[in-house]
Design a protein around this motif. Structure first.
Motif, PDB file in Angstrom:
ATOM      1  N   MET A  89     -49.534  74.672  51.652  1.00 34.88           N
ATOM      2  CA  MET A  89     -48.829  73.456  52.057  1.00 34.88           C
ATOM      3  C   MET A  89     -47.372  73.499  51.588  1.00 34.88           C
ATOM      4  N   SER A  90     -46.494  72.939  52.394  1.00 34.41           N
ATOM      5  CA  SER A  90     -45.075  72.857  52.026  1.00 34.41           C
ATOM      6  C   SER A  90     -44.458  71.641  52.722  1.00 34.41           C
ATOM      7  N   PRO A  91     -43.733  70.803  51.971  1.00 40.26           N
ATOM      8  CA  PRO A  91     -43.515  70.922  50.526  1.00 40.26           C
ATOM      9  C   PRO A  91     -44.710  70.377  49.737  1.00 40.26           C
ATOM     10  N   LEU A  92     -44.831  70.808  48.496  1.00 35.92           N
ATOM     11  CA  LEU A  92     -45.891  70.327  47.622  1.00 35.92           C
ATOM     12  C   LEU A  92     -45.506  68.977  47.031  1.00 35.92           C
ATOM     13  N   THR A  93     -46.531  68.183  46.723  1.00 35.62           N
ATOM     14  CA  THR A  93     -46.321  66.887  46.075  1.00 35.62           C
ATOM     15  C   THR A  93     -47.092  66.858  44.763  1.00 35.62           C
ATOM     16  N   ASP A  94     -46.855  65.834  43.974  1.00 39.76           N
ATOM     17  CA  ASP A  94     -47.588  65.684  42.711  1.00 39.76           C
ATOM     18  C   ASP A  94     -49.096  65.599  42.954  1.00 39.76           C
ATOM     19  N   ASN A  95     -49.495  64.998  44.070  1.00 42.46           N
ATOM     20  CA  ASN A  95     -50.910  64.835  44.373  1.00 42.46           C
ATOM     21  C   ASN A  95     -51.616  66.151  44.691  1.00 42.46           C
ATOM     22  N   CYS A  96     -50.827  67.210  44.853  1.00 47.52           N
ATOM     23  CA  CYS A  96     -51.414  68.518  45.122  1.00 47.52           C
ATOM     24  C   CYS A  96     -51.914  69.202  43.846  1.00 47.52           C
ATOM     25  N   PHE A  97     -51.713  68.576  42.713  1.00 48.27           N
ATOM     26  CA  PHE A  97     -52.061  69.205  41.440  1.00 48.27           C
ATOM     27  C   PHE A  97     -53.049  68.344  40.651  1.00 48.27           C
ATOM     28  N   SER A  98     -53.876  69.005  39.885  1.00 49.05           N
ATOM     29  CA  SER A  98     -54.778  68.326  38.959  1.00 49.05           C
ATOM     30  C   SER A  98     -54.568  68.913  37.569  1.00 49.05           C
ATOM     31  N   PRO A  99     -54.796  68.132  36.522  1.00 49.89           N
ATOM     32  CA  PRO A  99     -54.577  68.627  35.167  1.00 49.89           C
ATOM     33  C   PRO A  99     -55.590  69.694  34.782  1.00 49.89           C
ATOM     34  N   ASN A 100     -55.129  70.700  34.095  1.00 50.01           N
ATOM     35  CA  ASN A 100     -55.985  71.771  33.590  1.00 50.01           C
ATOM     36  C   ASN A 100     -56.363  71.431  32.146  1.00 50.01           C
ATOM     37  N   LEU A 101     -57.556  70.877  31.979  1.00 52.48           N
ATOM     38  CA  LEU A 101     -58.027  70.451  30.659  1.00 52.48           C
ATOM     39  C   LEU A 101     -59.144  71.378  30.199  1.00 52.48           C
ATOM     40  N   LYS A 102     -58.988  71.955  29.032  1.00 55.26           N
ATOM     41  CA  LYS A 102     -59.966  72.899  28.496  1.00 55.26           C
ATOM     42  C   LYS A 102     -60.652  72.330  27.258  1.00 55.26           C
ATOM     43  N   GLN A 103     -61.971  72.513  27.207  1.00 54.84           N
ATOM     44  CA  GLN A 103     -62.733  72.083  26.041  1.00 54.84           C
ATOM     45  C   GLN A 103     -62.541  73.063  24.885  1.00 54.84           C
ATOM     46  N   LYS A 104     -62.494  72.515  23.691  1.00 54.19           N
ATOM     47  CA  LYS A 104     -62.463  73.336  22.489  1.00 54.19           C
ATOM     48  C   LYS A 104     -63.472  72.784  21.489  1.00 54.19           C
ATOM     49  N   GLY A 105     -64.247  73.677  20.908  1.00 56.68           N
ATOM     50  CA  GLY A 105     -65.154  73.282  19.838  1.00 56.68           C
ATOM     51  C   GLY A 105     -66.543  72.878  20.274  1.00 56.68           C
ATOM     52  N   VAL A 106     -66.791  72.772  21.589  1.00 57.25           N
ATOM     53  CA  VAL A 106     -68.108  72.327  22.051  1.00 57.25           C
ATOM     54  C   VAL A 106     -69.139  73.449  21.948  1.00 57.25           C
ATOM     55  N   ASP A 107     -68.826  74.616  22.489  1.00 57.84           N
ATOM     56  CA  ASP A 107     -69.785  75.724  22.476  1.00 57.84           C
ATOM     57  C   ASP A 107     -70.159  76.127  21.053  1.00 57.84           C
ATOM     58  N   ILE A 108     -69.176  76.149  20.170  1.00 60.93           N
ATOM     59  CA  ILE A 108     -69.470  76.557  18.797  1.00 60.93           C
ATOM     60  C   ILE A 108     -70.361  75.542  18.111  1.00 60.93           C
TER      61      ILE A 108
END
Length: 208
Positions: free
Chosen positions: A113-132
């Motif tokens: 898509m062009s041009p891109l908008t803010d709605n084209c993105f989602s936050p990349n959130l990573k878990q830490k400490g759960v598996d351990i």
């Protein structure tokens, strides 16, 4: 019996299967359905639920660079309420990790898509400490004879070493993958591997 539930996993599976967000009562009903499946309705149990509180930081949107406050989003308050309700369920304990924000990810629907908008993105959130925490609690339950049986609800094959440890300690391990594709080795190293989907588990063992 000790239940160890990967919270992010069961939330994702429930949403993709039932087309809605999971509630605390839904989690409780999944546990009841598992007990029915194992013919263990009368056994004493405790549920350890592993998840992360919502991320509360601030950043900027990727295109317009408008300030963005995660704490002001509907998802933030909804996740807080969900965890609060899970904590209040009988025989439940919540183990919390943390979420780390690692930038923005372009949604597949916006590829090319062009041009891109803010709605084209989602936050990349990573878990830490759960598996351990899950791994340590499997070892703790096993070594201290807290329970004779462990029910692990997850789709993460990285837990193969910890279930091996539990079985060497004499604990019976039951794996419920909710239909998620896991390594064959994972199923081979538990006592019972239930690979039915969530809707199959619920429909065959319905609870009121």
């Amino acid at each position: 019996m000790a239940f160890l539930i990967d919270g992010a996993f069961i939330r994702s599976k429930f949403h993709s299967t039932m087309q809605r967000d999971i509630t605390a009562i839904d989690v409780q009903n999944v546990v009841k359905n598992v007990l029915i499946d194992l013919k263990a309705q009368d056994i004493q149990y405790r549920v350890y639920f592993y998840d992360c509180p919502p991320y509360s930081g601030k950043t900027k949107l990727p295109i317009t660079h408008t300030p963005y406050d995660f704490e002001a989003t509907p998802q933030y308050s909804k996740m807080l309420q969900f965890l609060k309700e899970v904590k209040l369920l009988p025989f439940f304990a919540v183990r919390e990790g943390v979420l780390s924000f690692q930038g923005w990810i372009l949604k597949k629907s916006c590829y090319g898509m062009s041009p891109l908008t803010d709605n084209c993105f989602s936050p990349n959130l990573k878990q830490k400490g759960v598996d351990i925490k899950i791994g340590l609690d499997v070892a703790w339950v096993s070594f201290n004879k807290i329970a004779a049986n462990i029910v692990l609800i997850t789709g993460d094959s990285d837990f193969i070493p910890v279930v091996k440890t539990a079985r060497r300690s004499g604990v019976f391990v039951y794996l419920f993958t909710l239909g998620h594709n896991v390594k064959t080795e994972f199923c081979e190293n538990v006592d019972v591997a239930n690979t039915r989907s969530l809707d199959q588990l619920v429909s065959s063992n319905s609870v009121s």
